[in-house]
Design a protein around this motif. Sequence first.
Motif, PDB file in Angstrom:
ATOM      1  N   MET A  30       0.676  -1.445  -0.382  1.00 60.20           N
ATOM      2  CA  MET A  30      -0.040  -0.218   0.142  1.00 60.20           C
ATOM      3  C   MET A  30       0.639   1.105  -0.022  1.00 60.20           C
ATOM      4  N   VAL A  31       2.207   1.364   1.281  1.00 58.63           N
ATOM      5  CA  VAL A  31       2.481   2.633   1.286  1.00 58.63           C
ATOM      6  C   VAL A  31       3.857   2.652  -0.877  1.00 58.63           C
ATOM      7  N   SER A  32       3.975   1.201  -0.829  1.00 56.00           N
ATOM      8  CA  SER A  32       4.583   1.516  -2.113  1.00 56.00           C
ATOM      9  C   SER A  32       3.931   2.556  -3.434  1.00 56.00           C
ATOM     10  N   ARG A  33       2.440   1.873  -3.512  1.00 56.32           N
ATOM     11  CA  ARG A  33       1.249   2.387  -4.292  1.00 56.32           C
ATOM     12  C   ARG A  33       1.477   4.133  -4.424  1.00 56.32           C
ATOM     13  N   ILE A  34       1.072   3.955  -2.782  1.00 54.47           N
ATOM     14  CA  ILE A  34       0.979   5.235  -2.962  1.00 54.47           C
ATOM     15  C   ILE A  34       1.787   6.185  -3.319  1.00 54.47           C
ATOM     16  N   GLU A  35       3.220   5.973  -2.638  1.00 54.07           N
ATOM     17  CA  GLU A  35       4.150   6.754  -2.501  1.00 54.07           C
ATOM     18  C   GLU A  35       4.327   7.247  -4.604  1.00 54.07           C
ATOM     19  N   ALA A  36       4.168   6.125  -5.256  1.00 53.71           N
ATOM     20  CA  ALA A  36       4.230   5.911  -6.817  1.00 53.71           C
ATOM     21  C   ALA A  36       3.711   6.800  -7.427  1.00 53.71           C
ATOM     22  N   ASN A  37       2.276   6.799  -6.823  1.00 56.12           N
ATOM     23  CA  ASN A  37       0.712   7.972  -6.983  1.00 56.12           C
ATOM     24  C   ASN A  37       1.155   9.491  -6.822  1.00 56.12           C
ATOM     25  N   ASP A  38       2.097   9.768  -5.357  1.00 51.40           N
ATOM     26  CA  ASP A  38       2.481  10.753  -5.478  1.00 51.40           C
ATOM     27  C   ASP A  38       3.200  11.613  -6.464  1.00 51.40           C
ATOM     28  N   ALA A  39       4.283  10.939  -6.632  1.00 48.39           N
ATOM     29  CA  ALA A  39       5.490  11.267  -7.036  1.00 48.39           C
ATOM     30  C   ALA A  39       4.824  11.353  -8.461  1.00 48.39           C
ATOM     31  N   ARG A  40       4.254  10.720  -9.356  1.00 46.89           N
ATOM     32  CA  ARG A  40       3.902  10.730 -10.510  1.00 46.89           C
ATOM     33  C   ARG A  40       2.700  11.969 -10.310  1.00 46.89           C
ATOM     34  N   LEU A  41       1.239  11.965  -9.954  1.00 47.10           N
ATOM     35  CA  LEU A  41       0.699  12.453  -9.894  1.00 47.10           C
ATOM     36  C   LEU A  41       1.284  14.748  -9.701  1.00 47.10           C
ATOM     37  N   PHE A  42       2.541  14.872  -8.506  1.00 51.29           N
ATOM     38  CA  PHE A  42       2.759  16.036  -9.069  1.00 51.29           C
ATOM     39  C   PHE A  42       3.937  16.071  -9.998  1.00 51.29           C
ATOM     40  N   TRP A  43       4.465  14.944 -10.401  1.00 56.67           N
ATOM     41  CA  TRP A  43       5.124  15.391 -11.833  1.00 56.67           C
ATOM     42  C   TRP A  43       4.264  15.890 -12.806  1.00 56.67           C
ATOM     43  N   GLY A  44       3.704  14.941 -12.772  1.00 58.40           N
ATOM     44  CA  GLY A  44       2.769  15.302 -14.044  1.00 58.40           C
ATOM     45  C   GLY A  44       1.796  16.658 -14.052  1.00 58.40           C
ATOM     46  N   PHE A  45       1.225  17.214 -12.793  1.00 60.33           N
ATOM     47  CA  PHE A  45       0.876  18.791 -12.138  1.00 60.33           C
ATOM     48  C   PHE A  45       1.575  19.748 -12.079  1.00 60.33           C
ATOM     49  N   PHE A  46       3.033  19.009 -12.161  1.00 60.63           N
ATOM     50  CA  PHE A  46       4.083  20.131 -12.090  1.00 60.63           C
ATOM     51  C   PHE A  46       5.599  20.298 -12.963  1.00 60.63           C
ATOM     52  N   GLU A  47       6.759  19.487 -12.614  1.00 57.63           N
ATOM     53  CA  GLU A  47       7.535  19.527 -12.986  1.00 57.63           C
ATOM     54  C   GLU A  47       7.450  19.336 -14.804  1.00 57.63           C
ATOM     55  N   GLY A  48       6.654  17.918 -15.046  1.00 61.38           N
ATOM     56  CA  GLY A  48       6.491  17.222 -15.891  1.00 61.38           C
ATOM     57  C   GLY A  48       5.184  18.159 -16.586  1.00 61.38           C
ATOM     58  N   CYS A  49       4.530  19.117 -16.223  1.00 61.71           N
ATOM     59  CA  CYS A  49       3.259  19.699 -17.175  1.00 61.71           C
ATOM     60  C   CYS A  49       2.873  18.443 -18.006  1.00 61.71           C
ATOM     61  N   ASP A  50       2.542  17.714 -17.282  1.00 63.13           N
ATOM     62  CA  ASP A  50       0.965  17.060 -18.584  1.00 63.13           C
ATOM     63  C   ASP A  50       0.394  16.491 -17.593  1.00 63.13           C
ATOM     64  N   PRO A  51      -0.606  17.512 -17.430  1.00 66.57           N
ATOM     65  CA  PRO A  51      -1.871  16.845 -16.676  1.00 66.57           C
ATOM     66  C   PRO A  51      -3.144  15.438 -17.568  1.00 66.57           C
ATOM     67  N   ASP A  52      -2.755  14.806 -18.522  1.00 64.75           N
ATOM     68  CA  ASP A  52      -3.195  14.566 -18.990  1.00 64.75           C
ATOM     69  C   ASP A  52      -2.751  13.075 -19.094  1.00 64.75           C
ATOM     70  N   ALA A  53      -1.758  12.821 -18.798  1.00 66.66           N
ATOM     71  CA  ALA A  53      -0.696  12.121 -18.420  1.00 66.66           C
ATOM     72  C   ALA A  53      -0.899  10.895 -16.654  1.00 66.66           C
TER      73      ALA A  53
END
Length: 181
Positions: A30-53
């Motif tokens: 569970m922790v691993s999945r949430i951590e991965a989701n968090d990293a992916r979420l903030f990358w898409g909305f901030f640095e990666g700037c790809d919210p559709d992804a």
Amino acid sequence: MTIMSAILLAQAAAAVPADTPPPMPTGEEMVSRIEANDARLFWGFFEGCDPDAVADLVHEDFRMVHDLVGLPLASGKQMVDQAREACEARAPGGKNEGYKNRRLLVPGSRTIKKLGDWGALEEAHHTFLEWRGKEKGWVQTGGGRYLHIWQWMPEEGRFRLLESLSLDHGPAPAYPPETAR
């Protein structure tokens, strides 16, 4: 195998339908999945700037409460649409062409707790940085704390972000903290 063992084994297999959704992961999974989701979420909305992804991480009933502005987002669609507009403004020819920002998780600040059999609560601190050109580089502009409620979607076999409480925003704290120096 005896005939009785074979009958009991067949009955046990028949008791659990093949299309039963997987149970919510617990512990390290569970922790691993949430951590991965968090990293992916903030990358898409901030640095990666790809919210559709990363739109698939956000629950359709998502809502965000922010300490400085109240209820800025009342749905997953609104979150993705708003981020898409901001990212388009950063593109060549956009009104904020070249703008870059970054979100960094404060090491050691994250906790993830199971919420019944339906979700997880993630709490952490993060800092925000903006690119100020080659001379200044990345400049820390602020920080805050967040609590995310991740809902387990058994039919999908994954977590989606249901609610976000973003608070304690303020000036950029010294990093590393005084206690770590």
